[in-house]
Design a protein around this motif. Sequence first.
Motif, PDB file in Angstrom:
ATOM      1  N   HIS A 146       0.829  -1.165   0.078  1.00  0.00           N
ATOM      2  CA  HIS A 146       0.070   0.082  -0.121  1.00  0.00           C
ATOM      3  C   HIS A 146       0.983   1.329  -0.039  1.00  0.00           C
ATOM      4  O   HIS A 146       0.621   2.159  -0.689  1.00  0.00           O
ATOM      5  CB  HIS A 146      -0.895   0.116   1.234  1.00  0.00           C
ATOM      6  N   GLY A 147       1.928   1.468   0.711  1.00  0.00           N
ATOM      7  CA  GLY A 147       2.610   2.381   0.831  1.00  0.00           C
ATOM      8  C   GLY A 147       3.522   2.510  -0.573  1.00  0.00           C
ATOM      9  O   GLY A 147       3.604   3.860  -0.935  1.00  0.00           O
ATOM     10  N   VAL A 148       3.868   1.495  -1.160  1.00  0.00           N
ATOM     11  CA  VAL A 148       4.370   1.604  -2.333  1.00  0.00           C
ATOM     12  C   VAL A 148       3.520   2.210  -3.574  1.00  0.00           C
ATOM     13  O   VAL A 148       3.631   3.096  -4.312  1.00  0.00           O
ATOM     14  CB  VAL A 148       4.995   0.246  -3.030  1.00  0.00           C
ATOM     15  N   ALA A 149       2.181   1.730  -3.449  1.00  0.00           N
ATOM     16  CA  ALA A 149       1.198   2.264  -4.311  1.00  0.00           C
ATOM     17  C   ALA A 149       0.842   3.863  -4.110  1.00  0.00           C
ATOM     18  O   ALA A 149       0.683   4.516  -5.177  1.00  0.00           O
ATOM     19  CB  ALA A 149      -0.054   1.336  -4.152  1.00  0.00           C
ATOM     20  N   ALA A 154       1.827   9.332  -6.253  1.00  0.00           N
ATOM     21  CA  ALA A 154       2.563  10.431  -5.840  1.00  0.00           C
ATOM     22  C   ALA A 154       3.496  11.108  -7.081  1.00  0.00           C
ATOM     23  O   ALA A 154       3.446  12.114  -7.771  1.00  0.00           O
ATOM     24  CB  ALA A 154       3.079  10.826  -4.522  1.00  0.00           C
ATOM     25  N   LEU A 155       4.104  10.044  -7.372  1.00  0.00           N
ATOM     26  CA  LEU A 155       5.211  10.033  -8.465  1.00  0.00           C
ATOM     27  C   LEU A 155       4.592  10.322  -9.945  1.00  0.00           C
ATOM     28  O   LEU A 155       5.001  11.151 -10.647  1.00  0.00           O
ATOM     29  CB  LEU A 155       6.276   8.920  -8.549  1.00  0.00           C
ATOM     30  N   SER A 156       3.505   9.559 -10.227  1.00  0.00           N
ATOM     31  CA  SER A 156       2.495   9.734 -11.179  1.00  0.00           C
ATOM     32  C   SER A 156       2.074  11.099 -11.549  1.00  0.00           C
ATOM     33  O   SER A 156       2.090  11.511 -12.506  1.00  0.00           O
ATOM     34  CB  SER A 156       1.627   8.486 -11.354  1.00  0.00           C
ATOM     35  N   LEU A 157       1.758  11.516 -10.205  1.00  0.00           N
ATOM     36  CA  LEU A 157       1.196  12.899 -10.396  1.00  0.00           C
ATOM     37  C   LEU A 157       2.044  13.802 -10.736  1.00  0.00           C
ATOM     38  O   LEU A 157       1.993  14.670 -11.477  1.00  0.00           O
ATOM     39  CB  LEU A 157       0.553  13.041  -8.953  1.00  0.00           C
ATOM     40  N   GLU A 158       3.330  13.647  -9.974  1.00  0.00           N
ATOM     41  CA  GLU A 158       4.440  14.591 -10.542  1.00  0.00           C
ATOM     42  C   GLU A 158       4.777  14.246 -11.687  1.00  0.00           C
ATOM     43  O   GLU A 158       4.959  15.621 -12.691  1.00  0.00           O
ATOM     44  CB  GLU A 158       5.699  13.839  -9.394  1.00  0.00           C
ATOM     45  N   PHE A 159       5.024  13.092 -12.617  1.00  0.00           N
ATOM     46  CA  PHE A 159       5.123  12.854 -13.708  1.00  0.00           C
ATOM     47  C   PHE A 159       4.090  13.639 -14.632  1.00  0.00           C
ATOM     48  O   PHE A 159       4.705  14.415 -15.671  1.00  0.00           O
ATOM     49  CB  PHE A 159       5.218  11.386 -14.036  1.00  0.00           C
ATOM     50  N   LEU A 184      -0.771   7.633 -14.246  1.00  0.00           N
ATOM     51  CA  LEU A 184      -1.490   7.732 -13.126  1.00  0.00           C
ATOM     52  C   LEU A 184      -2.855   7.090 -13.010  1.00  0.00           C
ATOM     53  O   LEU A 184      -2.945   6.727 -11.941  1.00  0.00           O
ATOM     54  CB  LEU A 184      -1.956   9.336 -13.315  1.00  0.00           C
ATOM     55  N   ALA A 185      -3.291   6.857 -14.098  1.00  0.00           N
ATOM     56  CA  ALA A 185      -4.750   6.038 -14.251  1.00  0.00           C
ATOM     57  C   ALA A 185      -4.190   4.523 -13.588  1.00  0.00           C
ATOM     58  O   ALA A 185      -4.997   3.867 -12.747  1.00  0.00           O
ATOM     59  CB  ALA A 185      -5.309   5.804 -15.339  1.00  0.00           C
ATOM     60  N   GLU A 186      -3.344   4.051 -14.076  1.00  0.00           N
ATOM     61  CA  GLU A 186      -2.807   2.713 -13.501  1.00  0.00           C
ATOM     62  C   GLU A 186      -2.243   2.736 -12.186  1.00  0.00           C
ATOM     63  O   GLU A 186      -2.695   1.811 -11.437  1.00  0.00           O
ATOM     64  CB  GLU A 186      -1.560   2.194 -14.505  1.00  0.00           C
ATOM     65  N   SER A 187      -1.678   3.628 -11.712  1.00  0.00           N
ATOM     66  CA  SER A 187      -1.187   3.720 -10.210  1.00  0.00           C
ATOM     67  C   SER A 187      -2.354   3.911  -9.358  1.00  0.00           C
ATOM     68  O   SER A 187      -2.272   3.198  -8.249  1.00  0.00           O
ATOM     69  CB  SER A 187      -0.161   4.945  -9.997  1.00  0.00           C
ATOM     70  N   ARG A 188      -3.329   4.625  -9.806  1.00  0.00           N
ATOM     71  CA  ARG A 188      -4.524   4.863  -8.932  1.00  0.00           C
ATOM     72  C   ARG A 188      -5.463   3.408  -8.925  1.00  0.00           C
ATOM     73  O   ARG A 188      -6.121   3.192  -8.103  1.00  0.00           O
ATOM     74  CB  ARG A 188      -5.621   5.869  -9.562  1.00  0.00           C
ATOM     75  N   ALA A 189      -5.363   2.626 -10.023  1.00  0.00           N
ATOM     76  CA  ALA A 189      -6.132   1.307 -10.218  1.00  0.00           C
ATOM     77  C   ALA A 189      -5.374   0.420  -9.282  1.00  0.00           C
ATOM     78  O   ALA A 189      -6.107  -0.477  -8.571  1.00  0.00           O
ATOM     79  CB  ALA A 189      -6.121   0.900 -11.451  1.00  0.00           C
ATOM     80  N   GLU A 190      -4.138   0.487  -9.143  1.00  0.00           N
ATOM     81  CA  GLU A 190      -3.402  -0.454  -8.310  1.00  0.00           C
ATOM     82  C   GLU A 190      -3.722  -0.219  -6.755  1.00  0.00           C
ATOM     83  O   GLU A 190      -3.493  -1.076  -5.978  1.00  0.00           O
ATOM     84  CB  GLU A 190      -1.892  -0.407  -8.426  1.00  0.00           C
ATOM     85  N   LYS A 191      -4.005   1.183  -6.432  1.00  0.00           N
ATOM     86  CA  LYS A 191      -4.027   1.318  -5.185  1.00  0.00           C
ATOM     87  C   LYS A 191      -5.403   0.919  -4.509  1.00  0.00           C
ATOM     88  O   LYS A 191      -5.394   0.367  -3.537  1.00  0.00           O
ATOM     89  CB  LYS A 191      -4.094   2.941  -4.880  1.00  0.00           C
TER      90      LYS A 191
END
Length: 191
Positions: A146-149, A154-159, A184-191
Motif C-alpha cells: 500500500h505504501g508503494v502504491a 504521488a510520482l505519477s502525479l508529479e510525472f 497515473l490511472a494505472e497507479s490509482r487502479a493498483e491502489k
Amino acid sequence: MKKMRYALVGIAAASYCTAIVPWSAAANADGLKRPVLYEFIQQTVGDHPSLKASEAALSAARARARGQSRPVYNPELEIGYESAEVNTKEIGISQAFDWSGKRGARAGVGRAEIDAAEAAYALARKTILTEILTALGDYHTEYQKHGVAVEKEALSLEFLAIANRLRSAGEIPRAELLTAQLALAESRAEK
C-alpha cells in the motif's frame, strides 16, 4: 507466484523471530518492557481454544497414566460363618499378585499416551504460532505494498505535472502526455 509469496512470508516470519529474540533478551537484561509483538503472541497463544483443548487432553492423559500405574488387584477380605451341628467361623484375606507384568504394561501405555498428548500439544502450539506469524507477515507485506502504491501515485502525479508543463511548452508530443495520464490511472487502479 504463490510459491514466491509463501517464501516471502516465511522469510518475513523468520525475520520477525530473529528480530524478537535478541531484543527481548536485551530488554530482559536491562529490565525494560518486552516488545508488543511478544506480548501479543503470548496472549493469543494463551487464550487459544485449541491449545486449551490440547492442555485438557494432556491433563487427562496424565491422570489416566497415574491410574494405570496403580496396582491392578485389590486385596479381598472374606468372612464366613456356618451354623450346623458344629458352628464354624472363618476369616480370610486374599491378594492376587501381578505375575505377568500387567501393571508395568499399563504404566508403559500411560507414558506413551502422555508422550502422544505432549506431542499433540506442541504441534498445536507450533501451528498457532505459524498462523500468527504468517498473518503478521501478510499484513506487513500488504502494508508495504500500500505504501508503494501511494508513493507510485504521488510520482505519477508529479510525472503528469511535468508532462503538462513540457506539453504546454511544446517540448513533447501529445502521446507523451497521454502516457503520463495512463501511468497515473494505472497507479490509482493498483491502489
